[in-house]
Motif scaffolding. Structure first.
Motif, PDB file in Angstrom:
ATOM      1  N   ALA A 124      70.082  42.172 -48.467  1.00  0.00           N
ATOM      2  CA  ALA A 124      71.275  42.436 -49.303  1.00  0.00           C
ATOM      3  C   ALA A 124      72.774  42.346 -48.557  1.00  0.00           C
ATOM      4  O   ALA A 124      73.591  41.822 -48.898  1.00  0.00           O
ATOM      5  CB  ALA A 124      71.162  43.556 -50.356  1.00  0.00           C
ATOM      6  N   LEU A 125      72.737  43.289 -47.516  1.00  0.00           N
ATOM      7  CA  LEU A 125      73.852  43.550 -46.721  1.00  0.00           C
ATOM      8  C   LEU A 125      74.030  42.168 -45.959  1.00  0.00           C
ATOM      9  O   LEU A 125      75.528  41.811 -45.717  1.00  0.00           O
ATOM     10  CB  LEU A 125      73.691  44.296 -45.879  1.00  0.00           C
ATOM     11  CG  LEU A 125      73.796  45.945 -46.318  1.00  0.00           C
ATOM     12  CD1 LEU A 125      73.676  47.103 -45.288  1.00  0.00           C
ATOM     13  CD2 LEU A 125      75.262  46.094 -46.874  1.00  0.00           C
ATOM     14  N   ILE A 127      73.363  38.827 -47.195  1.00  0.00           N
ATOM     15  CA  ILE A 127      73.808  38.123 -48.144  1.00  0.00           C
ATOM     16  C   ILE A 127      75.081  38.495 -48.607  1.00  0.00           C
ATOM     17  O   ILE A 127      76.062  37.404 -48.843  1.00  0.00           O
ATOM     18  CB  ILE A 127      72.783  38.206 -49.356  1.00  0.00           C
ATOM     19  CG1 ILE A 127      71.429  37.537 -48.774  1.00  0.00           C
ATOM     20  CG2 ILE A 127      73.109  37.317 -50.520  1.00  0.00           C
ATOM     21  CD1 ILE A 127      70.435  37.816 -50.131  1.00  0.00           C
ATOM     22  N   SER A 128      75.293  39.681 -48.800  1.00  0.00           N
ATOM     23  CA  SER A 128      76.809  39.803 -49.263  1.00  0.00           C
ATOM     24  C   SER A 128      77.423  41.448 -48.688  1.00  0.00           C
ATOM     25  O   SER A 128      76.998  42.394 -49.248  1.00  0.00           O
ATOM     26  CB  SER A 128      76.989  40.183 -50.669  1.00  0.00           C
ATOM     27  OG  SER A 128      78.193  40.525 -51.266  1.00  0.00           O
ATOM     28  N   PRO A 129      77.820  41.402 -47.324  1.00  0.00           N
ATOM     29  CA  PRO A 129      78.478  42.667 -47.096  1.00  0.00           C
ATOM     30  C   PRO A 129      79.353  43.476 -47.784  1.00  0.00           C
ATOM     31  O   PRO A 129      79.383  44.809 -47.504  1.00  0.00           O
ATOM     32  CB  PRO A 129      79.070  42.276 -45.461  1.00  0.00           C
ATOM     33  CG  PRO A 129      78.626  40.524 -45.329  1.00  0.00           C
ATOM     34  CD  PRO A 129      78.267  40.162 -46.577  1.00  0.00           C
ATOM     35  N   ALA A 130      79.940  42.729 -48.793  1.00  0.00           N
ATOM     36  CA  ALA A 130      80.872  43.699 -49.636  1.00  0.00           C
ATOM     37  C   ALA A 130      79.981  44.675 -50.812  1.00  0.00           C
ATOM     38  O   ALA A 130      80.435  45.776 -51.025  1.00  0.00           O
ATOM     39  CB  ALA A 130      81.723  42.595 -50.430  1.00  0.00           C
TER      40      ALA A 130
END
Length: 130
Positions: A124-125, A127-130
């Motif tokens: 998940a991080l 894919i999208s670090p935000a």
């Protein structure tokens, strides 16, 4: 205790119905998909438990192992998730599964769950670090 817990959840939902309706905007297809995926976690968790037992020389039939694990899921919603594991071990004991074997497999299952959670979180991080 399970029925009392369930009654409490229903009572809470009814009491807070207007708030739930205002804040819960979910498509029915999303809710159905999420429910099916959650149901699959019970099946995969049961299969992992049986695989561990089989590796230790306790070959439970698939149907029997699934029944034990899914019935024990009810205890998961009682205070303290420990009751779930104790129930599962207790239901498997008359079928020849030693408590020590069941306990060791449960410990392995918990570690495997933590590793899987770390993997999913890393993915998940990524894919999208935000």
């Amino acid at each position: 205790l399970f029925l009392l817990s369930l009654a409490y959840v229903v009572r809470f939902a009814i009491h807070n119905r207007s708030s739930l309706e205002q804040n819960l905007d979910v498509e029915p297809a999303t809710l159905i998909t999420a429910s099916l995926l959650y149901a699959l976690t019970h099946v995969s968790s049961s299969a992992a438990w049986m695989a561990g037992l089989r590796a230790m020389g306790h070959p439970l039939p698939f149907k029997t192992g699934m029944q034990i694990s899914l019935v024990a899921q009810i205890a998961k919603y009682l205070p303290g998730n420990v009751i779930h594991y104790v129930t599962r071990a207790g239901l498997a004991r008359p079928l020849g599964v030693q408590l020590s074997s069941s306990g060791l497999v449960t410990a392995i299952e918990i570690v495997a769950t933590l590793i899987a959670a770390a993997f999913v979180a890393s993915l998940a991080l990524a894919i999208s670090p935000a």
